[in-house]
Design a protein around this motif. Structure first.
Motif, short mmCIF file in Angstrom:
data_model
loop_
_atom_site.label_atom_id
_atom_site.label_comp_id
_atom_site.label_asym_id
_atom_site.label_seq_id
_atom_site.Cartn_x
_atom_site.Cartn_y
_atom_site.Cartn_z
N ARG A 168 -11.92 -8.79 1.32
CA ARG A 168 -12.69 -8.24 2.44
C ARG A 168 -14.18 -8.17 2.11
NH1 ARG A 168 -13.88 -8.09 7.41
NH2 ARG A 168 -14.92 -6.21 8.09
N GLU A 169 -14.51 -7.98 0.84
CA GLU A 169 -15.92 -7.89 0.45
C GLU A 169 -16.70 -9.13 0.87
OE1 GLU A 169 -17.89 -5.46 -1.69
OE2 GLU A 169 -16.41 -4.39 -0.50
N GLU B 186 -4.52 -1.83 7.09
CA GLU B 186 -4.05 -2.86 6.17
C GLU B 186 -5.09 -3.96 5.96
OE1 GLU B 186 -1.29 -2.89 4.28
OE2 GLU B 186 -0.74 -0.90 4.97
N LEU B 187 -6.30 -3.70 6.40
CA LEU B 187 -7.43 -4.61 6.18
C LEU B 187 -7.13 -6.03 6.66
CD1 LEU B 187 -8.62 -3.47 2.62
CD2 LEU B 187 -9.31 -2.58 4.84
N ARG C 8 -6.16 3.37 -0.45
CA ARG C 8 -4.76 2.94 -0.46
C ARG C 8 -4.58 1.63 -1.22
NH1 ARG C 8 -2.82 1.50 4.23
NH2 ARG C 8 -0.68 2.17 3.90
N PHE C 9 -5.68 0.91 -1.42
CA PHE C 9 -5.60 -0.37 -2.12
C PHE C 9 -6.03 -0.25 -3.58
CE2 PHE C 9 -5.67 -1.38 2.31
CZ PHE C 9 -4.88 -2.50 2.43
N ARG D 260 -1.95 -8.82 -6.55
CA ARG D 260 -2.54 -7.52 -6.91
C ARG D 260 -2.81 -6.75 -5.64
NH1 ARG D 260 -6.89 -5.90 -8.71
NH2 ARG D 260 -8.08 -7.50 -7.64
N ILE D 261 -2.56 -5.46 -5.66
CA ILE D 261 -2.74 -4.67 -4.44
C ILE D 261 -4.21 -4.67 -4.00
CG2 ILE D 261 -2.86 -2.53 -5.80
CD1 ILE D 261 -1.98 -1.00 -3.43
N GLY D 262 -5.12 -4.78 -4.96
CA GLY D 262 -6.54 -4.73 -4.59
C GLY D 262 -7.08 -6.04 -4.04
N SER D 263 -6.25 -7.07 -3.99
CA SER D 263 -6.78 -8.39 -3.64
C SER D 263 -7.32 -8.44 -2.20
CB SER D 263 -5.71 -9.46 -3.85
OG SER D 263 -4.59 -9.19 -3.04
N ARG D 264 -6.68 -7.72 -1.31
CA ARG D 264 -7.16 -7.74 0.08
C ARG D 264 -8.51 -7.03 0.20
NH1 ARG D 264 -2.95 -7.04 5.09
NH2 ARG D 264 -2.14 -9.00 4.31
N LEU D 265 -8.66 -5.97 -0.59
CA LEU D 265 -9.93 -5.24 -0.61
C LEU D 265 -11.03 -6.13 -1.19
CD1 LEU D 265 -11.05 -2.41 0.00
CD2 LEU D 265 -10.38 -1.72 -2.31
N ALA D 266 -10.68 -6.84 -2.26
CA ALA D 266 -11.65 -7.74 -2.87
C ALA D 266 -12.02 -8.86 -1.89
CB ALA D 266 -11.09 -8.33 -4.16
N THR E 73 0.80 -1.23 0.00
CA THR E 73 0.00 0.00 0.00
C THR E 73 0.82 1.27 0.00
OG1 THR E 73 -0.11 -0.33 2.37
CG2 THR E 73 -2.05 -0.97 1.10
N ASP F 99 -12.29 -3.15 -6.73
CA ASP F 99 -12.38 -4.40 -5.99
C ASP F 99 -13.45 -4.41 -4.92
OD1 ASP F 99 -10.11 -6.19 -6.95
OD2 ASP F 99 -9.05 -4.31 -6.61
N ASP F 100 -14.09 -3.29 -4.69
CA ASP F 100 -15.02 -3.23 -3.58
C ASP F 100 -16.40 -2.75 -4.02
OD1 ASP F 100 -13.64 -0.86 -4.09
OD2 ASP F 100 -14.00 -0.06 -2.08
N TYR G 78 -13.98 3.51 5.73
CA TYR G 78 -13.55 2.26 5.09
C TYR G 78 -13.42 2.43 3.58
CZ TYR G 78 -13.37 -2.55 3.53
OH TYR G 78 -12.98 -3.70 2.91
#
Lengths: 542, 405
Positions: A418-419, A432-433, B48-49, A410-416, A278, B56-57, B41
């Protein structure tokens, strides 16, 4: 700032090796050092069928490996100055993309000629890339700015190379997982206290761990202690001149670029801006230090990094910076001192029989993170020689666990991710989720009493608030999930805060200072952490 | 991405976040539904992501865009603006429902439906059609939709012959006053003329706000560029521009730059000269230039300042104006949002959330002894009337009545 070892956590979760109950282990190969090289050596040796033990004085990847910017070199950095290192880099870059895609983000890299750079270097750079087999493509300045809008608009040239970024902790732990799958025993928090000599032969080492002393006998000992290799060699009666070359780095609060950006110039201080997870990391410096465990970071060095950042991305100084840290490169020198950047970044395997008349003892040193696999291969090849056998290396072909499908991180993977748990799972580290379940799994896996060890697995507390909102939550969960006493849990909390504070305080200003005040109010004002009950001996430590 | 400013001050504002969570406690949507993970959130944390073009969200879509988070943030994080931009990326990445395209183009609908307004209104209020529209388009069957006036304010304005006046002011009426409620626009002209202004009504189309709030940024940019292109010559000549649609006025003042990322001279000069109508009239009053020949209006009204009006950062000038009217009793409602947030509460999956968001406001209105509910934003007025059954009017309508025009 020092990177002193903390022998606080147990190494539970590791399979007990044969004979360990009586404080002895016998093996073919003993690897000293749990950085990328040591982990790579352990994996390689185990894959070749040697019974292997790795010892590390602290947690894995806490020396140099866990303290760099995360750049997986294309080799571009070295094409003009050190073509041998460049060739090694690109070769390994290609292999690691294949075997460790889960640890790598395919960011790509740019070499840009900034206003302070020699405009002629770019042509030498292109020639160097061609000579060393690095794919390079020149793009227009407008295109470079389209890709990276924050780049200094006064750049005059831009060259694309296959740089990437890599999560060093994930890579090392993937190697450890693979090594243990092949039967290796990996022992973090086991510090070598002496090397066992058997006449002219090195026959193993005595290590001290949480459960007391262990006597590990081995057919061959591989010293992979990196910047600490000289200290280990000295225990075996050998001299290895490894000069610790300190480099510092500063992380910004969020990514300012999504591509690795390098100055197109001879390697210098503060010429790389790396998007890792991040954050963006500006680095680095290179200063010889005497002791790899004891060196300072000066305000002037920090200021130089901020100025360097400003050259690559105007406005860098106004960006929020999270922390500063440093690591020490293992710079191997056979003869007299030199400027650290002039020392080759290629690696060397030293067989101490030829050098010092000491048998069954090898030192693998020099090198860089991105050539760790090749270093391991060369070291284990040499070990095969010592053992009088010949077994082929397979680490270039067999992917690490969770890798091998060409699915880069991918940086967005943690955000994805988390969904999927948004409505039924608590978020512990908001920045950092980090989910509660992920934290509980990590605690169960590591059995660790140290939140800092958990941090490296999950990035717990590594975001903007630097543990301000997650430390107390994580401590409660740690206390609940382990058999820590209240005093031990309190100590874990305080140690984590202390560790975060170390990297924060040297550059506190602006937004991060505001954050630090809020965090301080939470921990001192609301939780009164300075008066938490600790065992007396604990209090003395913190 | 060519419209993105080189140095992205909206994204950079996430640096100011200290995670204090004030935005989350203020967010009306997060308080109404767990489907929305909250502004901290999806804003400074999730940003940041995100990398350009990544999405992604999906939960971000539950942000209504009311902007209360940005107003509440004590550190100056542009939370709502970060979210709006991320939502636009999401809409680009995913298949956008036809509905969102339809709801985003009021001026197209206005032009098509005005000549056949009785038919259009019949269809829009027909239960069978609405059920069908819910199933096929995802427009909630009960959601408040406006009725077409069957005429336009523009046409009226072209024929209108004002009396001689010393001062001029430009009127940006927006789509709603043009197609749905031309009488509000006409009252606005009357109020301004009563105060000695000649009201100029340049040709104008949609400002692009519904497109923007539905994440269709490219089209939104072309709409707002065309609009400011029409208004810029007046602004450069020193004319002030007044808007009766408070959200569309905000688009010109702030959002076109902060959310759509437009940096150009036309927008800059128009932004500087644009005023919400109540802001403009209250400024006149402060300068002693507003006529105060108000007749007594012996009524009780509630006043709700909509979130978009609060986004102007001008306080509540409507209250100052209404206070000038003899015998008018005004009850200020201290509620953040009615829930509709433009087109948000019209959507099938969000209607219930929107109604829940507005529940406190609706309760306040129905439990009051007020005859009328006053509110600056048209979609909020439709929502309030829909939820409470009480009539809802723009503050200018009350002024018009008090002037006896």
């Amino acid at each position: 700032m020092t990177s002193a070892a903390i022998s606080s956590a147990s190494a539970a979760g590791q399979p007990a090796p044969a004979g360990r109950a009586d404080g002895r282990i016998d093996c073919d190969v003993l690897v000293i050092g749990g950085g990328s090289t040591g982990a790579g050596v352990a994996r390689d040796a185990a894959m070749r069928g040697f019974s292997t033990v790795l010892v590390e004085r602290a947690d894995m990847a806490t020396g140099t490996t866990g303290r760099f910017h995360g750049l997986l070199h294309s080799g571009g950095r070295y094409v003009v100055k050190d073509p041998k290192a460049a060739q090694e880099c690109i070769g390994e870059n290609i292999i690691l993309r294949r075997i460790a895609d889960d640890c790598i983000e395919d960011t790509g890299g740019l070499f840009v000629t900034t206003p302070i750079d020699d405009p002629g270097y770019a042509d030498r750079f292109i020639q160097g890339c061609k000579a060393t087999g690095i794919e390079v493509q020149e793009i227009g300045v407008a295109e470079a700015l389209r890709r990276e809008p924050r780049l200094n608009p006064r750049i005059s040239r831009a060259l694309v190379v296959p740089d990437a970024t890599v999560d060093a902790w994930k890579m090392v732990w993937s190697c450890v997982r693979s090594a243990t799958q092949y039967g290796a025993t990996v022992l973090p928090y086991h510090e070598v206290i002496s090397v066992i000599r058997d006449g002219s032969r090195v026959a193993g080492a005595v290590v001290r761990g949480p459960g007391g002393e262990l006597r590990i006998r081995a057919e061959v000992v591989i010293n992979a202690a990196g910047a600490w290799a000289g200290k280990i060699a000295a225990m075996a009666g050998c001299e290895v001149k490894v000069r610790p070359g300190k480099g510092i780095m500063v992380a910004t609060n969020h990514r300012l670029v999504n591509t690795v950006v390098n100055r197109c110039e001879m390697p210098a201080d503060g010429d790389i801006l790396v998007p890792i997870r991040t954050v963006s990391v500006i680095g680095t410096t290179d200063t010889l230090v005497d002791d790899p465990d004891d060196w300072p970071i000066s305000r002037q060095e920090i200021d130089e990094m901020l100025t360097a950042g400003e050259n690559l991305v105007p406005g860098f100084r106004e960006s929020r910076t999270l922390r500063v840290w440093g690591g020490v490169r293992p710079l191997f020198q056979d003869e007299g001192p030199a400027e650290t950047r002039d020392v080759t970044r290629a690696h060397a395997v030293l067989d101490h029989r030829a050098r010092d008349g000491v048998e069954a003892f090898l030192t693998i040193t020099g090198g860089k993170f991105c050539t760790y696999r090749l270093m391991a291969q060369d070291a284990v090849d040499a070990a095969c020689g010592v053992l009088g056998t010949s077994r082929p290396c397979r680490t270039a072909d067999e992917p690490l666990p969770d890798s091998g499908e060409q699915k880069f991180y991918r940086i967005g993977s943690r955000l994805a991710g988390r969904e999927r748990t948004l409505h039924d799972e608590q978020l512990i580290c908001e920045c950092e989720l980090v989910r509660r379940g992920a934290l509980e799994e990590a605690i169960a896996r590591r059995g660790a009493a140290s939140l800092d060890d958990i941090r490296r697995a999950l990035r717990l507390g590594m975001g903007p608030c630097q543990g301000g909102f997650c430390t107390y939550r994580a401590t409660g969960i740690l206390h609940q999930a382990t058999n820590l006493s209240a005093a031990e849990a309190n100590r874990a909390l305080l140690e984590f805060l202390q560790e975060r504070w170390k990297g924060l305080h040297p550059l506190l200003h602006g937004d991060q200072l505001r954050q630090a005040w809020l965090d301080d109010w939470i921990f001192q004002g609301v939780l009164d952490v300075e008066h938490l009950p600790l065992a007396e001996q604990e209090r003395a430590r913190v | 991405m060519t419209d993105e400013p080189a140095f992205d001050f909206i994204r950079d504002s996430l640096d100011h976040c200290v995670k204090c969570t004030i935005c989350e406690t203020a967010c009306p949507v997060a308080n109404a539904t767990p489907l929305f993970p909250g502004p901290k959130y999806v804003g400074p944390q999730a940003e940041r992501f995100r990398t350009p073009g990544s999405s992604d969200d999906g939960s971000l879509d539950y942000c209504s865009g009311c902007g209360i988070c940005s107003q509440a943030c004590p550190q100056g994080v542009h939370v709502a603006e970060i979210n709006s931009r991320a939502r636009a990326t999401m809409k680009q990445q995913r298949r956008m429902p036809l509905r969102d395209h339809l709801l985003s183009r009021p001026s197209v609908e206005g032009r098509l439906a005005t000549p056949v307004a009785p038919l259009a209104n019949f269809v829009l209020s027909n239960r069978i059609f609405r059920v069908l529209a819910e199933r096929t388009l995802g427009i909630h069957r009960s959601a408040p939709l406006p009725t077409f006036a069957g005429r336009t304010f523009q046409r009226w304005a072209r024929r209108h012959r004002p009396a001689a006046a010393e001062r001029e002011v430009v009127y940006f009426h927006g789509c709603s006053a043009n197609y749905f409620q031309p009488e509000l626009a006409e009252m606005t002209v009357a109020v301004l003329e009563h105060n000695g202004f000649r009201v100029l009504v340049p040709p104008q189309d949609c400002c692009g706000l519904p497109l923007q709030s539905n994440g269709i940024f490219d089209t939104a940019r072309s709409y707002v560029r065309r609009l400011v292109g029409n208004l810029a010559p007046y602004a450069r000549a020193g004319n002030q521009i007044v808007a009766t649609s408070t959200s569309c006025g905000l688009m010109l003042k702030r959002e076109a730059r902060e959310i759509l990322g437009i940096e150009d001279d036309d927008l800059r000069v128009v932004s500087e000269q644009t005023y919400d109508i109540c802001e403009f009239l209250a400024d006149l009053d402060a300068a002693g230039q507003l006529r105060t020949d108000f007749r007594a209006v012996p009524m009780t009204v509630t006043y709700h300042a909509p979130c978009q009006q609060q986004g102007h950062g001008i306080g509540k000038p409507a209250l100052d104006l209404l206070a000038l009217i003899p015998e008018l009793k005004v009850i200020e409602l201290d509620r953040a949002c009615c829930g509709i947030a433009g087109t948000y509460g019209i959507k099938r999956e969000k209607y219930d959330i929107a109604m829940k968001v507005g529940q406190g406001l609706f309760d306040d209105i129905t439990s009051s002894a007020a005859d009328l509910s006053v509110c600056d934003s048209e979609t909020c007025r439709w929502q309030i009337t829909h939820a409470t059954g009480r009539p809802s009017v723009h503050p200018v309508e009350v002024l018009h009545r008090a002037y006896g025009l």
